[in-house]
Motif scaffolding. Sequence first.
Motif, PDB file in Angstrom:
ATOM      1  N   GLY A  27       3.832   5.627  -1.892  1.00  0.00           N
ATOM      2  CA  GLY A  27       3.397   6.588  -0.875  1.00  0.00           C
ATOM      3  C   GLY A  27       4.218   7.861  -0.909  1.00  0.00           C
ATOM      4  O   GLY A  27       3.693   8.966  -0.759  1.00  0.00           O
ATOM      5  N   ILE A  28       5.516   7.722  -1.127  1.00  0.00           N
ATOM      6  CA  ILE A  28       6.387   8.895  -1.230  1.00  0.00           C
ATOM      7  C   ILE A  28       6.016   9.706  -2.468  1.00  0.00           C
ATOM      8  O   ILE A  28       5.898  10.932  -2.407  1.00  0.00           O
ATOM      9  CB  ILE A  28       7.865   8.469  -1.251  1.00  0.00           C
ATOM     10  CG1 ILE A  28       8.244   7.884   0.110  1.00  0.00           C
ATOM     11  CG2 ILE A  28       8.772   9.646  -1.615  1.00  0.00           C
ATOM     12  CD1 ILE A  28       9.594   7.228   0.160  1.00  0.00           C
ATOM     13  N   VAL A  29       5.802   9.016  -3.579  1.00  0.00           N
ATOM     14  CA  VAL A  29       5.395   9.699  -4.823  1.00  0.00           C
ATOM     15  C   VAL A  29       4.089  10.454  -4.591  1.00  0.00           C
ATOM     16  O   VAL A  29       3.943  11.617  -4.995  1.00  0.00           O
ATOM     17  CB  VAL A  29       5.263   8.693  -5.990  1.00  0.00           C
ATOM     18  CG1 VAL A  29       4.584   9.326  -7.191  1.00  0.00           C
ATOM     19  CG2 VAL A  29       6.627   8.139  -6.364  1.00  0.00           C
ATOM     20  N   GLU A  30       3.137   9.821  -3.919  1.00  0.00           N
ATOM     21  CA  GLU A  30       1.849  10.460  -3.643  1.00  0.00           C
ATOM     22  C   GLU A  30       2.035  11.736  -2.821  1.00  0.00           C
ATOM     23  O   GLU A  30       1.445  12.780  -3.123  1.00  0.00           O
ATOM     24  CB  GLU A  30       0.943   9.478  -2.892  1.00  0.00           C
ATOM     25  CG  GLU A  30      -0.424  10.020  -2.565  1.00  0.00           C
ATOM     26  CD  GLU A  30      -1.253   9.008  -1.792  1.00  0.00           C
ATOM     27  OE1 GLU A  30      -1.981   9.461  -0.883  1.00  0.00           O
ATOM     28  OE2 GLU A  30      -1.177   7.808  -2.071  1.00  0.00           O
ATOM     29  N   ILE A  31       2.866  11.674  -1.792  1.00  0.00           N
ATOM     30  CA  ILE A  31       3.118  12.853  -0.948  1.00  0.00           C
ATOM     31  C   ILE A  31       3.794  13.951  -1.757  1.00  0.00           C
ATOM     32  O   ILE A  31       3.424  15.119  -1.670  1.00  0.00           O
ATOM     33  CB  ILE A  31       3.976  12.469   0.276  1.00  0.00           C
ATOM     34  CG1 ILE A  31       3.181  11.552   1.210  1.00  0.00           C
ATOM     35  CG2 ILE A  31       4.443  13.719   1.018  1.00  0.00           C
ATOM     36  CD1 ILE A  31       4.028  10.852   2.255  1.00  0.00           C
ATOM     37  N   LEU A  32       4.797  13.588  -2.527  1.00  0.00           N
ATOM     38  CA  LEU A  32       5.514  14.583  -3.328  1.00  0.00           C
ATOM     39  C   LEU A  32       4.591  15.263  -4.330  1.00  0.00           C
ATOM     40  O   LEU A  32       4.675  16.476  -4.540  1.00  0.00           O
ATOM     41  CB  LEU A  32       6.703  13.940  -4.043  1.00  0.00           C
ATOM     42  CG  LEU A  32       7.847  13.466  -3.145  1.00  0.00           C
ATOM     43  CD1 LEU A  32       8.888  12.711  -3.956  1.00  0.00           C
ATOM     44  CD2 LEU A  32       8.475  14.629  -2.393  1.00  0.00           C
ATOM     45  N   GLU A  33       3.698  14.498  -4.940  1.00  0.00           N
ATOM     46  CA  GLU A  33       2.753  15.078  -5.904  1.00  0.00           C
ATOM     47  C   GLU A  33       1.698  15.929  -5.197  1.00  0.00           C
ATOM     48  O   GLU A  33       1.364  17.022  -5.653  1.00  0.00           O
ATOM     49  CB  GLU A  33       2.087  13.980  -6.721  1.00  0.00           C
ATOM     50  CG  GLU A  33       3.018  13.337  -7.718  1.00  0.00           C
ATOM     51  CD  GLU A  33       2.419  12.140  -8.442  1.00  0.00           C
ATOM     52  OE1 GLU A  33       1.284  11.715  -8.096  1.00  0.00           O
ATOM     53  OE2 GLU A  33       3.092  11.617  -9.351  1.00  0.00           O
ATOM     54  N   GLN A  34       1.200  15.454  -4.070  1.00  0.00           N
ATOM     55  CA  GLN A  34       0.161  16.170  -3.327  1.00  0.00           C
ATOM     56  C   GLN A  34       0.694  17.486  -2.771  1.00  0.00           C
ATOM     57  O   GLN A  34       0.032  18.517  -2.840  1.00  0.00           O
ATOM     58  CB  GLN A  34      -0.348  15.287  -2.188  1.00  0.00           C
ATOM     59  CG  GLN A  34      -1.391  15.923  -1.310  1.00  0.00           C
ATOM     60  CD  GLN A  34      -1.791  15.018  -0.165  1.00  0.00           C
ATOM     61  OE1 GLN A  34      -1.103  14.063   0.168  1.00  0.00           O
ATOM     62  NE2 GLN A  34      -2.902  15.321   0.451  1.00  0.00           N
ATOM     63  N   ALA A 115       6.974  19.001  12.023  1.00  0.00           N
ATOM     64  CA  ALA A 115       6.371  18.399  10.842  1.00  0.00           C
ATOM     65  C   ALA A 115       6.117  19.516   9.847  1.00  0.00           C
ATOM     66  O   ALA A 115       5.787  20.632  10.246  1.00  0.00           O
ATOM     67  CB  ALA A 115       5.065  17.704  11.202  1.00  0.00           C
ATOM     68  N   ARG A 116       6.302  19.215   8.582  1.00  0.00           N
ATOM     69  CA  ARG A 116       6.082  20.207   7.526  1.00  0.00           C
ATOM     70  C   ARG A 116       5.105  19.634   6.517  1.00  0.00           C
ATOM     71  O   ARG A 116       5.206  18.483   6.135  1.00  0.00           O
ATOM     72  CB  ARG A 116       7.400  20.537   6.831  1.00  0.00           C
ATOM     73  CG  ARG A 116       8.436  21.102   7.766  1.00  0.00           C
ATOM     74  CD  ARG A 116       9.776  21.274   7.080  1.00  0.00           C
ATOM     75  NE  ARG A 116      10.797  21.573   8.082  1.00  0.00           N
ATOM     76  CZ  ARG A 116      12.088  21.391   7.893  1.00  0.00           C
ATOM     77  NH1 ARG A 116      12.529  20.895   6.750  1.00  0.00           N
ATOM     78  NH2 ARG A 116      12.935  21.689   8.840  1.00  0.00           N
ATOM     79  N   THR A 117       4.179  20.463   6.101  1.00  0.00           N
ATOM     80  CA  THR A 117       3.226  20.047   5.083  1.00  0.00           C
ATOM     81  C   THR A 117       2.738  21.266   4.330  1.00  0.00           C
ATOM     82  O   THR A 117       2.684  22.364   4.883  1.00  0.00           O
ATOM     83  CB  THR A 117       2.035  19.280   5.689  1.00  0.00           C
ATOM     84  OG1 THR A 117       1.172  18.861   4.644  1.00  0.00           O
ATOM     85  CG2 THR A 117       1.267  20.109   6.696  1.00  0.00           C
ATOM     86  N   LYS A 118       2.383  21.070   3.085  1.00  0.00           N
ATOM     87  CA  LYS A 118       1.794  22.151   2.306  1.00  0.00           C
ATOM     88  C   LYS A 118       0.272  22.070   2.323  1.00  0.00           C
ATOM     89  O   LYS A 118      -0.389  22.964   1.827  1.00  0.00           O
ATOM     90  CB  LYS A 118       2.295  22.096   0.856  1.00  0.00           C
ATOM     91  CG  LYS A 118       3.728  22.521   0.725  1.00  0.00           C
ATOM     92  CD  LYS A 118       4.110  22.632  -0.736  1.00  0.00           C
ATOM     93  CE  LYS A 118       5.533  23.103  -0.881  1.00  0.00           C
ATOM     94  NZ  LYS A 118       5.911  23.277  -2.285  1.00  0.00           N
ATOM     95  N   THR A 119      -0.279  21.006   2.872  1.00  0.00           N
ATOM     96  CA  THR A 119      -1.728  20.860   2.905  1.00  0.00           C
ATOM     97  C   THR A 119      -2.279  21.448   4.199  1.00  0.00           C
ATOM     98  O   THR A 119      -1.612  21.484   5.223  1.00  0.00           O
ATOM     99  CB  THR A 119      -2.155  19.381   2.803  1.00  0.00           C
ATOM    100  OG1 THR A 119      -1.719  18.698   3.985  1.00  0.00           O
ATOM    101  CG2 THR A 119      -1.562  18.708   1.584  1.00  0.00           C
ATOM    102  N   ASP A 120      -3.511  21.915   4.141  1.00  0.00           N
ATOM    103  CA  ASP A 120      -4.173  22.489   5.311  1.00  0.00           C
ATOM    104  C   ASP A 120      -4.930  21.438   6.128  1.00  0.00           C
ATOM    105  O   ASP A 120      -5.472  21.745   7.178  1.00  0.00           O
ATOM    106  CB  ASP A 120      -5.150  23.585   4.885  1.00  0.00           C
ATOM    107  CG  ASP A 120      -4.428  24.808   4.344  1.00  0.00           C
ATOM    108  OD1 ASP A 120      -3.281  25.063   4.756  1.00  0.00           O
ATOM    109  OD2 ASP A 120      -5.019  25.520   3.512  1.00  0.00           O
ATOM    110  N   LYS A 121      -4.968  20.201   5.647  1.00  0.00           N
ATOM    111  CA  LYS A 121      -5.783  19.162   6.275  1.00  0.00           C
ATOM    112  C   LYS A 121      -5.428  18.924   7.746  1.00  0.00           C
ATOM    113  O   LYS A 121      -6.292  18.597   8.541  1.00  0.00           O
ATOM    114  CB  LYS A 121      -5.645  17.844   5.518  1.00  0.00           C
ATOM    115  CG  LYS A 121      -6.208  17.874   4.127  1.00  0.00           C
ATOM    116  CD  LYS A 121      -5.951  16.559   3.431  1.00  0.00           C
ATOM    117  CE  LYS A 121      -6.297  16.631   1.970  1.00  0.00           C
ATOM    118  NZ  LYS A 121      -5.939  15.413   1.260  1.00  0.00           N
TER     119      LYS A 121
END
Length: 143
Positions: A27-34, A115-121
């Motif tokens: 899950g961490i790998v998925e977030i880091l890649e996404q 919270a920090r995110t690079k996605t717009d979702k």
Amino acid sequence: MELNNNKKIAPLKPVNIRTCWEDIKPGIVEILEQDKFPTIRPEEVYSECVNGRAFLYTSEDGFVILSLEDCKYTQDKTLLIWFGHAHKTGASLWVSHKEWFNNFAKELECNYIEARTKTDKLNSYFLQTGWELETRVFKKQVI
């Protein structure tokens, strides 16, 4: 506590990352890649948890990794939701556990939750539920 669709919310529980690293790491790998975090490796997330600078909470729905940050200018304390991963796409841990995050931040005497995110979702969720967009960071490599 129940959601509107009568689904019970699985409680978040503190967990030692050493006991479940093989389950959490994908899950961490998925977030880091996404989110395209080239500067963070999964093992560094593990290290932050093992060394007490970040904290893993899990439920049957997914997991979150939290940390505390102090503002050097205002002395405000912030609960940072560093990583959040739902096992099922669309099963947002943010939404179903918003009261838990708020109560936990109060217990820790935090002034803010971040919270920090690079996605717009998640933009519409955050903005519709009282969160504010504080900043956007733009970065350019020196060539």
